[in-house]
Design a protein around this motif. Structure first.
Motif, short mmCIF file in Angstrom:
data_model
loop_
_atom_site.label_atom_id
_atom_site.label_comp_id
_atom_site.label_asym_id
_atom_site.label_seq_id
_atom_site.Cartn_x
_atom_site.Cartn_y
_atom_site.Cartn_z
N SER A 22 0.96 -1.18 -0.17
CA SER A 22 0.25 -0.07 0.02
C SER A 22 0.83 1.22 -0.05
O SER A 22 0.26 2.26 -0.22
CB SER A 22 -1.00 -0.09 1.18
N GLU A 23 2.12 1.02 0.33
CA GLU A 23 3.05 2.34 0.24
C GLU A 23 2.97 3.38 1.35
O GLU A 23 3.06 4.47 1.38
CB GLU A 23 3.08 3.05 -1.01
N VAL A 24 2.06 2.76 2.43
CA VAL A 24 1.82 3.48 3.84
C VAL A 24 3.10 3.66 4.47
O VAL A 24 4.05 2.90 4.50
CB VAL A 24 0.76 3.06 4.52
N SER A 25 3.67 5.03 4.85
CA SER A 25 4.87 5.29 5.35
C SER A 25 5.12 4.48 6.68
O SER A 25 6.04 4.20 7.34
CB SER A 25 4.92 6.69 5.43
N GLY A 26 4.03 4.43 7.85
CA GLY A 26 4.03 3.85 8.97
C GLY A 26 4.31 2.38 8.91
O GLY A 26 4.63 1.63 7.96
N ASP A 27 4.16 1.87 10.02
CA ASP A 27 4.31 0.43 10.55
C ASP A 27 3.06 -0.43 10.41
O ASP A 27 2.02 0.24 10.52
CB ASP A 27 4.94 0.18 11.85
N LEU A 28 3.16 -1.63 10.59
CA LEU A 28 1.96 -2.61 10.44
C LEU A 28 1.67 -2.57 12.07
O LEU A 28 2.43 -3.26 12.88
CB LEU A 28 2.02 -3.99 10.10
N HIS A 29 0.70 -1.96 12.52
CA HIS A 29 0.54 -2.04 14.07
C HIS A 29 -0.82 -3.29 14.54
O HIS A 29 -1.77 -2.94 14.13
CB HIS A 29 -0.15 -0.71 14.55
N THR A 30 -0.30 -4.42 14.94
CA THR A 30 -1.07 -5.43 15.28
C THR A 30 -1.89 -5.30 16.37
O THR A 30 -1.14 -5.12 17.48
CB THR A 30 -0.45 -6.77 14.91
N ILE A 31 -3.19 -5.37 16.56
CA ILE A 31 -3.88 -5.44 17.85
C ILE A 31 -4.59 -6.99 17.73
O ILE A 31 -5.31 -7.07 16.96
CB ILE A 31 -4.90 -4.56 17.70
N ASN A 32 -4.27 -7.78 18.69
CA ASN A 32 -4.65 -9.01 18.87
C ASN A 32 -6.01 -8.97 19.52
O ASN A 32 -5.77 -8.69 20.88
CB ASN A 32 -3.59 -9.96 19.53
N CYS A 33 -7.07 -9.16 19.07
CA CYS A 33 -8.41 -9.03 19.58
C CYS A 33 -8.99 -10.04 20.45
O CYS A 33 -9.96 -10.00 21.24
CB CYS A 33 -9.62 -8.76 18.53
N ALA A 34 -7.95 -11.25 20.65
CA ALA A 34 -8.65 -12.22 21.53
C ALA A 34 -8.70 -11.97 22.83
O ALA A 34 -7.63 -11.59 23.48
CB ALA A 34 -7.69 -13.56 21.40
N ASN A 35 -9.97 -11.85 23.45
CA ASN A 35 -10.11 -11.67 25.07
C ASN A 35 -9.45 -10.38 25.25
O ASN A 35 -8.91 -10.20 26.53
CB ASN A 35 -9.65 -12.82 25.82
N LEU A 36 -9.40 -9.50 24.55
CA LEU A 36 -8.99 -7.86 24.86
C LEU A 36 -9.96 -7.06 25.53
O LEU A 36 -11.22 -7.34 25.06
CB LEU A 36 -8.53 -7.25 23.47
N SER A 37 -9.48 -6.80 26.69
CA SER A 37 -10.29 -5.75 27.32
C SER A 37 -10.45 -4.31 26.71
O SER A 37 -9.80 -4.10 26.05
CB SER A 37 -9.90 -5.47 28.91
#
Length: 412
Positions: free
Chosen positions: A191-206
């Motif tokens: 996608s040529e986005v300048s930032g990083d891939l910020h992963t949010i693991n949604c499993a049982n996240l409050s």
């Protein structure tokens, strides 16, 4: 809303600079004016889609000096030189130095606007050609990441390339182990986005943890919501609000299974479902990928041999027979694990479901044990092998997970 400039105007003559900027703005060209070349050169972007109009005679740095630095910093950006004291020799020097055109002051407004339009069109065409070449190069790179020549994989790669440049939320879905995280990384990179891939693991996240993760993402990052269907009701509302208000270039979500079935089962709220299913991509299971399995197996074997510093095992046609009948519930993750066991000389464990796949009857106890083992494997795969996370996904204590793993043969 203020437009980004497409013209940088450099001239130390205040009257001419203001009058020319007003003319350009009145014709719809967003313009930024500078009284010298140094300030403009500090901000010039080599991939900028605009052009530079620059006077020749200026006190701090003349136009030829600006042109020389410009060619070093942004060689593809059109540079139009202007002067009230020019001659043929100067014009030839400017063009040889890399200028797009050379104009003599006073410039007739219609003539100036014509040059500007032609230069901007030329720049637009050059950028489109560059993007096309990058797209072709990326396609080759994508094939090395999402390996396979089966029709379903070719179609999947085409969808990814079509969607990667667009500022849209992409939903990756399919069975466990089909490569959703690798695919999310590919979409972000292409996608040529300048930032990083910020992963949010949604499993049982409050809710508090989710808000903290969202705050930690920079505006340039791609936010990737992994296992979206694992979020609770309140957390889903937070994600829906984030998606409604987000202006970021890229958001990706993934879930295990079919989105519509997850919605019907109440795992995803109505609001979130309609926000994330704008651009869904189904990642095919291994059993639908024809001969891709054997290409992937070779790749995983080579990778495992290199990591474990072991020789490549000899693989015979006889040894590959169970691969054709096995249902592969863990898909690519399971195939990678089998390849690692082959390299290490361990039992492959492909016989436990082969009878079912070939239509032979299984006893009730054996069927239930195989079913439980598949559930445990899926949870372990979704948690990346983290047993605490797997227990949380299943909603059972960690001790019970260990006991059931032993009972099903997953743990010795």
């Amino acid at each position: 809303m203020k437009r980004d400039p497409v013209i940088y105007l450099v001239d130390d003559d205040t009257d001419f600079r203001e009058a020319t900027a007003e003319l350009l703005e009145s014709e719809g060209f967003a313009t930024r004016a500078f009284d010298g070349g140094a300030r403009m050169l500090d901000i010039i972007d080599p991939e900028w889609n605009g052009l530079v109009l620059c006077d020749v005679r200026m006190q701090s740095m003349d136009g030829f000096g600006v042109l020389k630095d410009m060619r070093a910093r942004a060689p593809k950006v059109p540079f139009v030189m202007m002067t009230g004291h020019g001659d043929v020799r100067m014009a030839i020097s400017a063009i040889r130095g890399g200028a797009y055109d050379f104009l003599e002051k006073p410039v007739q407004p219609d003539f100036l606007l014509g040059v500007v339009r032609r230069a901007l069109n030329a720049r637009k065409l050059a950028i489109e050609n560059t993007r096309l070449r990058r797209r072709v190069a990326r396609f080759g790179d994508l094939r090395s990441r999402l390996v396979g020549t089966s029709p379903v994989m070719k179609d999947c790669r085409k969808q990814l390339l079509d969607l990667a440049p667009l500022p849209i939320t992409v939903l990756l879905h399919g069975e466990a182990g089909t490569g959703k995280e690798v695919t999310a990384r590919a979409i972000h990179d292409f996608s040529e986005v300048s930032g990083d891939l910020h992963t949010i693991n949604c499993a049982n996240l409050s809710e508090a943890e989710l808000r903290q993760d969202l705050t930690a993402a920079s505006p340039d990052d791609t936010v990737y919501f992994r296992a979206l269907h694992r979020l609770g009701t309140e957390a889903q509302s937070i994600v829906a609000e984030f998606l409604r208000q987000s202006t970021r270039a890229r958001t990706i979500a993934s879930l295990t299974g079919d989105p519509s079935k997850c919605h019907d089962a109440g795992q995803i709220s109505d609001e979130l479902y309609y926000l994330v299913t704008v651009a869904p991509i189904r990642l095919p299971p291994l059993r639908e990928r024809d001969k891709d399995m054997f290409v992937l197996l070779e790749m995983f074997l080579r990778d495992a041999a290199a990591r474990f510093k072991k020789p490549l095992p000899m693989v015979t046609k006889e040894a590959l027979k169970p691969f054709r009948t096995y249902p592969w519930p863990g898909n690519l993750r399971e195939l990678r694990g089998v390849a690692e066991r082959m390299v290490l000389g361990l039992p492959l464990g492909l016989d436990r479901n082969t009878a079912t796949a070939t239509g032979q009857a299984e006893s009730y106890d054996a069927s239930m044990l195989a079913h439980e083992r598949a559930i445990l494997e899926r949870a372990l795969m979704e948690s990346g092998g983290q047993k605490g996370d797997a227990a949380a996904i299943l909603g059972i204590p960690r001790k019970r997970l260990y006991l059931r793993m032993k009972a099903t043969g997953l743990l010795e």
